[in-house]
Scaffold this motif. Sequence first.
Motif, short mmCIF file in Angstrom:
data_model
loop_
_atom_site.label_atom_id
_atom_site.label_comp_id
_atom_site.label_asym_id
_atom_site.label_seq_id
_atom_site.Cartn_x
_atom_site.Cartn_y
_atom_site.Cartn_z
N SER A 109 43.91 29.59 39.60
CA SER A 109 42.45 29.66 39.65
C SER A 109 41.92 29.55 41.07
CB SER A 109 41.85 28.55 38.79
OG SER A 109 42.26 27.28 39.26
N ILE A 110 42.68 28.96 41.97
CA ILE A 110 42.27 28.91 43.38
C ILE A 110 42.54 30.24 44.07
CG2 ILE A 110 42.68 27.75 45.59
CD1 ILE A 110 43.37 25.24 44.06
N ILE A 111 43.66 30.86 43.72
CA ILE A 111 44.01 32.15 44.32
C ILE A 111 43.11 33.25 43.77
CG2 ILE A 111 45.88 33.79 44.72
CD1 ILE A 111 47.84 31.50 44.28
N TYR A 112 42.96 33.27 42.45
CA TYR A 112 42.11 34.26 41.78
C TYR A 112 41.10 33.48 40.94
CZ TYR A 112 46.04 37.28 42.97
OH TYR A 112 47.02 37.96 43.65
N SER A 113 39.88 33.41 41.42
CA SER A 113 38.84 32.65 40.71
C SER A 113 38.40 33.33 39.44
CB SER A 113 37.64 32.42 41.62
OG SER A 113 37.10 33.67 42.06
N SER A 114 38.58 34.65 39.35
CA SER A 114 38.18 35.40 38.16
C SER A 114 39.18 36.50 37.89
CB SER A 114 36.78 36.00 38.33
OG SER A 114 36.77 36.95 39.39
N ILE A 115 39.21 36.91 36.64
CA ILE A 115 40.08 38.01 36.20
C ILE A 115 39.18 39.20 35.90
CG2 ILE A 115 41.75 38.78 34.49
CD1 ILE A 115 42.53 35.89 34.08
N ASP A 116 39.33 40.26 36.70
CA ASP A 116 38.47 41.45 36.58
C ASP A 116 39.24 42.59 35.93
OD1 ASP A 116 36.51 40.00 37.92
OD2 ASP A 116 37.21 40.70 39.89
N PHE B 293 34.76 44.18 32.89
CA PHE B 293 34.72 42.83 32.34
C PHE B 293 35.23 41.86 33.38
CE2 PHE B 293 35.61 45.79 28.85
CZ PHE B 293 34.53 45.54 28.02
N SER B 294 34.70 40.68 33.39
CA SER B 294 35.11 39.64 34.34
C SER B 294 35.14 38.30 33.61
CB SER B 294 34.16 39.59 35.53
OG SER B 294 34.60 38.62 36.47
N PHE B 295 36.24 37.57 33.80
CA PHE B 295 36.41 36.27 33.15
C PHE B 295 36.78 35.24 34.19
CE2 PHE B 295 37.83 39.63 30.28
CZ PHE B 295 37.03 39.42 29.17
N GLU B 296 36.28 34.04 34.01
CA GLU B 296 36.70 32.93 34.84
C GLU B 296 38.15 32.59 34.50
OE1 GLU B 296 35.23 31.35 37.28
OE2 GLU B 296 33.43 32.61 37.17
N THR B 297 38.97 32.40 35.52
CA THR B 297 40.39 32.17 35.29
C THR B 297 40.63 30.90 34.49
OG1 THR B 297 40.91 33.29 37.37
CG2 THR B 297 42.63 31.90 36.42
N ASN B 298 39.93 29.83 34.82
CA ASN B 298 40.11 28.58 34.10
C ASN B 298 39.71 28.70 32.64
OD1 ASN B 298 41.12 27.11 36.26
ND2 ASN B 298 39.08 26.55 36.99
N ALA B 299 38.71 29.52 32.34
CA ALA B 299 38.27 29.69 30.96
C ALA B 299 39.18 30.63 30.18
CB ALA B 299 36.83 30.21 30.94
N ALA B 300 39.75 31.63 30.86
CA ALA B 300 40.57 32.62 30.17
C ALA B 300 41.99 32.14 29.93
CB ALA B 300 40.59 33.93 30.96
N LEU B 301 42.51 31.36 30.86
CA LEU B 301 43.91 30.92 30.77
C LEU B 301 43.96 29.40 30.75
CD1 LEU B 301 45.51 33.38 33.36
CD2 LEU B 301 45.49 33.61 30.86
N SER B 302 44.44 28.84 29.65
CA SER B 302 44.62 27.40 29.57
C SER B 302 45.93 27.00 30.24
CB SER B 302 44.63 26.96 28.10
OG SER B 302 45.73 27.55 27.41
#
Length: 341
Positions: free
Chosen positions: A137-144, A154-163
């Motif tokens: 999540s520090i390297i990639y803050s979001s998944i686009d 579409f764009s997702f927050e990394t912490n929210a998309a990946l537990s």
Amino acid sequence: MSTENNSRPAAGATPPAGGATESEPIKAIRLRHPWRIVFAVVLVIGFVLFIVDAAGREAYKWDFVAKYVFDRRISEAALNTLQLTVYSMVIAIILGVILAVMRLTPNPVVNSLAWFYLWVFRGTPVYVQLVFWGLLSIIYSSIDIGIPFMEPWFSFETNAALSTFTLAIIGLALNEAAYMAEIVRAGLLSVDKGQDEAATALGMTWFQTMWRVILPQSMRVIIPPTGNEVISMLKTTSLVTAVPYSFDLYTRSRDISAETFTPIPLLIVASIWYLFFTSILMVGQHFLEKRFARGVGAREDRKIDTMSGTLTGAVPLGSGQPTVVRPPGDGPPPTEPGGPR
């Protein structure tokens, strides 16, 4: 001059056509190994002394072991560990097969990419890789998701998309896939090249050849190391605290021991669960190996007639068909399948 009555034929003489002469059965005497027995007795005595000593050690606190071995938190953590193992290995096996095929392809680009993947994931410790996945999540803050260098669809927050559980599975699976690729590649290379050529001559496609001919024969080579990798994966799940994921068996027992100040009994509890799962996996591995090794190295039974000492039974002599060896005087010899040539 006395004449000795010997029933054994003279040297160079031909045995009578009606049957073989009677011979005495061989009396086998079993060799004795006294030092082997002494060594076994010493091992048994040492094992018994260790068990007796461990039963009386205060540090083990067997009452705490009995209290927490079926504790709800421990059993749930054991289930999480089993899920981590199964999910990671399924992904690793699928990706390992793909990487093995890429390594065997004549395309230099595809081959080089597969080699680079193996070089990276086999050359770095799994704990270091899990730490990197924890910092994703520090390297990639979001998944686009979308076309590169354009506005993402579409764009997702990394912490929210990946537990952390998902990140632990990804980290373990990608590392294990590198080892599974080499195991699968070794199994595919163990199949004779003529099998591939024969399948091609029959008009089978590459996929049909791989699925129906190559893979079934290579399974006897792939299964044993794959079983070892599954057992190793079960124990490697204790490193997912680097992600950090704290609900696996080892981390959960360590947290409980920090509350109760009893680290040794909780380590024993975790070891009992690991041994339980490992024993089940070893039994499954045994039956899988037995299933896929059918017909490999099998030999027909060969018997020796106790009266004549003649070899009987089906004995393969290299002609492709078993040859039956009969004692003299036991009827006409069998004809070769297909009739005389």
